[in-house]
Motif scaffolding. Structure first.
Motif, PDB file in Angstrom:
ATOM      1  N   UNK A 166       5.338  -6.977   4.236  1.00 21.08           N
ATOM      2  CA  UNK A 166       5.622  -5.668   4.185  1.00 21.08           C
ATOM      3  C   UNK A 166       5.656  -4.889   2.872  1.00 21.08           C
ATOM      4  N   UNK A 167       6.240  -5.726   1.850  1.00 27.30           N
ATOM      5  CA  UNK A 167       6.151  -5.108   0.265  1.00 27.30           C
ATOM      6  C   UNK A 167       4.813  -5.165  -0.174  1.00 27.30           C
ATOM      7  N   UNK A 168       3.824  -6.193   0.243  1.00 29.29           N
ATOM      8  CA  UNK A 168       2.414  -5.963  -0.050  1.00 29.29           C
ATOM      9  C   UNK A 168       1.721  -4.569   0.344  1.00 29.29           C
ATOM     10  N   UNK A 169       2.136  -4.057   1.455  1.00 29.01           N
ATOM     11  CA  UNK A 169       1.673  -2.876   1.842  1.00 29.01           C
ATOM     12  C   UNK A 169       2.270  -1.629   1.232  1.00 29.01           C
ATOM     13  N   UNK A 170       3.636  -1.824   1.024  1.00 29.47           N
ATOM     14  CA  UNK A 170       4.534  -0.857   0.094  1.00 29.47           C
ATOM     15  C   UNK A 170       3.798  -0.616  -1.088  1.00 29.47           C
ATOM     16  N   UNK A 171       3.732  -1.751  -1.822  1.00 28.83           N
ATOM     17  CA  UNK A 171       3.371  -1.544  -3.233  1.00 28.83           C
ATOM     18  C   UNK A 171       2.003  -1.296  -3.251  1.00 28.83           C
ATOM     19  N   UNK A 172       0.958  -1.717  -2.526  1.00 31.00           N
ATOM     20  CA  UNK A 172      -0.406  -1.378  -2.619  1.00 31.00           C
ATOM     21  C   UNK A 172      -0.701   0.089  -2.338  1.00 31.00           C
ATOM     22  N   UNK A 179      -8.266   7.238  -8.418  1.00 32.07           N
ATOM     23  CA  UNK A 179      -9.450   6.408  -9.363  1.00 32.07           C
ATOM     24  C   UNK A 179      -8.700   4.836  -9.259  1.00 32.07           C
ATOM     25  N   UNK A 180      -8.008   4.556  -8.313  1.00 40.16           N
ATOM     26  CA  UNK A 180      -7.151   3.176  -8.215  1.00 40.16           C
ATOM     27  C   UNK A 180      -6.813   2.740  -6.923  1.00 40.16           C
ATOM     28  N   UNK A 181      -6.953   1.799  -6.388  1.00 41.08           N
ATOM     29  CA  UNK A 181      -6.428   1.315  -5.295  1.00 41.08           C
ATOM     30  C   UNK A 181      -5.638  -0.086  -5.169  1.00 41.08           C
ATOM     31  N   UNK A 182      -4.585  -0.422  -4.075  1.00 44.12           N
ATOM     32  CA  UNK A 182      -3.510  -1.248  -4.223  1.00 44.12           C
ATOM     33  C   UNK A 182      -4.223  -2.613  -4.205  1.00 44.12           C
ATOM     34  N   UNK A 183      -4.869  -3.064  -3.029  1.00 36.88           N
ATOM     35  CA  UNK A 183      -5.233  -4.502  -2.805  1.00 36.88           C
ATOM     36  C   UNK A 183      -6.801  -4.486  -2.287  1.00 36.88           C
ATOM     37  N   UNK A 184      -7.484  -5.460  -2.765  1.00 32.70           N
ATOM     38  CA  UNK A 184      -8.822  -5.579  -2.174  1.00 32.70           C
ATOM     39  C   UNK A 184      -8.724  -6.284  -0.893  1.00 32.70           C
ATOM     40  N   UNK A 185      -9.439  -5.744   0.259  1.00 36.26           N
ATOM     41  CA  UNK A 185      -9.356  -6.313   1.523  1.00 36.26           C
ATOM     42  C   UNK A 185     -10.905  -6.960   1.638  1.00 36.26           C
ATOM     43  N   UNK A 186     -10.793  -8.374   1.774  1.00 34.39           N
ATOM     44  CA  UNK A 186     -12.084  -8.733   1.859  1.00 34.39           C
ATOM     45  C   UNK A 186     -12.440  -9.120   3.387  1.00 34.39           C
ATOM     46  N   UNK A 223      -2.603  -6.051  10.938  1.00 31.33           N
ATOM     47  CA  UNK A 223      -1.892  -5.729   9.743  1.00 31.33           C
ATOM     48  C   UNK A 223      -3.307  -5.736   8.619  1.00 31.33           C
ATOM     49  N   UNK A 224      -4.042  -6.490   8.684  1.00 25.39           N
ATOM     50  CA  UNK A 224      -5.135  -6.274   7.797  1.00 25.39           C
ATOM     51  C   UNK A 224      -6.069  -4.923   8.006  1.00 25.39           C
ATOM     52  N   UNK A 225      -6.013  -4.491   9.207  1.00 24.87           N
ATOM     53  CA  UNK A 225      -6.622  -3.063   9.540  1.00 24.87           C
ATOM     54  C   UNK A 225      -5.733  -2.141   9.198  1.00 24.87           C
ATOM     55  N   UNK A 226      -4.312  -2.170   9.155  1.00 25.06           N
ATOM     56  CA  UNK A 226      -3.408  -1.328   9.060  1.00 25.06           C
ATOM     57  C   UNK A 226      -3.458  -1.039   7.363  1.00 25.06           C
ATOM     58  N   UNK A 227      -3.413  -2.029   6.613  1.00 30.39           N
ATOM     59  CA  UNK A 227      -3.950  -1.985   4.940  1.00 30.39           C
ATOM     60  C   UNK A 227      -4.915  -0.902   4.919  1.00 30.39           C
ATOM     61  N   UNK A 228      -6.029  -1.092   5.529  1.00 30.06           N
ATOM     62  CA  UNK A 228      -7.077  -0.078   5.218  1.00 30.06           C
ATOM     63  C   UNK A 228      -6.766   1.181   5.859  1.00 30.06           C
ATOM     64  N   UNK A 229      -6.227   1.315   6.910  1.00 32.95           N
ATOM     65  CA  UNK A 229      -6.045   2.712   7.553  1.00 32.95           C
ATOM     66  C   UNK A 229      -4.999   3.391   6.606  1.00 32.95           C
ATOM     67  N   UNK A 230      -4.136   2.841   6.120  1.00 32.51           N
ATOM     68  CA  UNK A 230      -3.045   3.537   5.516  1.00 32.51           C
ATOM     69  C   UNK A 230      -3.479   3.839   3.874  1.00 32.51           C
TER      70      UNK A 230
END
Length: 412
Positions: A166-172, A179-186, A223-230
């Motif tokens: 949850x914190x990963x999503x929030x901080x990312x 010009x920048x993003x939170x976490x790379x989704x491999x 959740x991985x998909x949620x990271x991308x969608x948000x």
């Protein structure tokens, strides 16, 4: 008469010397060693250690032969089955169950003493076991961790990395900008394993039960998909050249966090964002609602079951995985030692990179210890890619993977 006698004695002495030289040459043990190390520093380091071993053991000659990692598994199988001479092989740990199941590896149970075994990190040695037997000695220990840019997180108001998903999503989301993003989704399914375990999901069990279609596994991929969608991840339209993009973006400060292993550190430290190595943070991959983990892996030295000199080959791999060599290797290549005592050595005890990955190793998990284990990503990765690109639902994707795995495992 005396002259003739001297000539006879001289001839006899020459014959003895020639005979001794011939016997010495015949007694010399020659070992062929295939390595999958990257061309460059890794192979150079291994060659230097082998040169030292050859110098200390004049009756042994080890010849190092680099092979490409991407084709090495099939090359090794083909070579042994066709009678080509290979005595020692640097194997990815995920290949060992298959090699052992095919009878290609020499079991080390009688060669490796209890004292030898006790010195290794337990999880590293277990990666070399199959059906109760030991088939190799671990050279490099690997476990992906959360790598983060301390400066970016600090400027966003965070003094520590995310501890939960949850914190990963929030901080990312918070650190993402134009010009920048939170976490790379491999999209490589290997990097999906930490998400699966965080949500209590799994792939295939050691008794070949498929668990990717479970509710927990579906929650993880969702959740991985949620990271991308948000908007917390990269905004590229596809995953072309995915790994290189991940490394370049992180090294240049275009992404705040990635999941990657110790093998990536040397390249990252060459990036503009990490000229000051202290800016690189390493932490455990965040825990989820039902667990935490990272795939324990690495590379090990195995002995061919077709080698004429298995005992001599064992002595070579024992030397190459000794405490002394493990320390030198970690200092030079920033790899994780497989010898427990090396982590306490003062040269590494204060190294935040080595110790950061060691914390991840403490909560790492083994991939399926089955002969088909190295094949499971063949269908997982392309279907995960389609899920993350919105080309198919999570439910449809895992069902396709399940069907492919049933064929792979010969399950009705």
């Amino acid at each position: 008469m005396r002259k003739k006698l001297n000539m006879l004695l001289g001839s006899a002495l020459m014959m003895l010397l020639l005979s001794a030289c011939a016997n010495s040459a015949a007694d010399k043990v020659e070992l062929t060693f295939w390595t999958t190390t990257d061309k460059g520093e890794q192979t150079d380091f291994l060659q230097q250690r082998i040169d030292a071993y050859n110098a200390e053991h004049p009756n042994v000659k080890v010849t190092l032969a680099p092979v490409d990692f991407s084709t090495a598994s099939n090359q090794f199988k083909s070579a042994l089955l066709s009678g080509e001479k290979v005595d020692i092989f640097r194997s990815d740990n995920s290949w060992i169950p298959e090699f052992a199941d095919l009878g290609l590896l020499y079991p080390l149970d009688e060669l490796a003493s209890d004292k030898d075994r006790a010195s290794y990190v337990t999880s590293a040695l277990q990666s070399n076991e199959y059906q109760g037997s030991l088939y190799g000695l671990p050279s490099v220990l690997e476990a992906p961790a959360l790598l983060y840019n301390k400066r970016i997180l600090h400027e966003a108001g965070y003094s520590s990395p995310p501890a939960t998903m949850d914190e990963l999503l929030q901080i990312a989301k918070k650190v993402s900008s134009k010009d920048r993003y939170g976490v790379y989704l491999n999209n490589d399914a290997y990097y999906a394993l930490p998400y699966l375990w965080a949500f209590g999901g799994s792939t295939i069990t050691d008794d070949k039960k498929i668990e990717l279609t479970s509710a927990n596994s579906i929650s993880a991929l969702s959740f991985m998909l949620q990271l991308k969608q948000e908007g917390a991840t990269q905004k590229y339209p596809d995953f072309s050249d995915s790994y290189s993009r991940m490394m370049q973006d992180f090294s240049e400060g275009k992404s705040a966090m990635i999941i990657n292993g110790p093998w990536a550190v040397l390249e990252i430290l060459e990036g503009s964002e990490f000229k000051d190595a202290d800016n690189l943070g390493i932490a455990q991959i965040p825990a989820g609602p039902n667990g935490q983990g990272s795939p324990i892996g690495g590379h090990s030295f195995v002995v061919s079951n077709y080698s004429d000199y298995p005992e001599e080959a064992y002595e070579v791999i024992k030397y190459l995985t000794s405490e002394e060599i493990q320390l030198l290797q970690s200092e030079r290549l920033r790899t994780l030692p497989t010898q427990t005592s090396v982590y306490q050595n003062q040269k590494l005890a204060d190294d935040p990179i080595i110790q950061g990955f060691k914390d991840q190793v403490d909560v790492a998990k083994a991939r399926p210890l089955i002969p088909e284990g190295s094949q499971m990503f063949n269908d997982f990765t392309p279907n995960l890619t389609d899920i993350l690109l919105g080309k198919q639902s999570v439910q449809a994707g895992v069902q396709k993977i399940e069907q492919a795995w049933k064929l792979m495992l010969n399950i009705e």
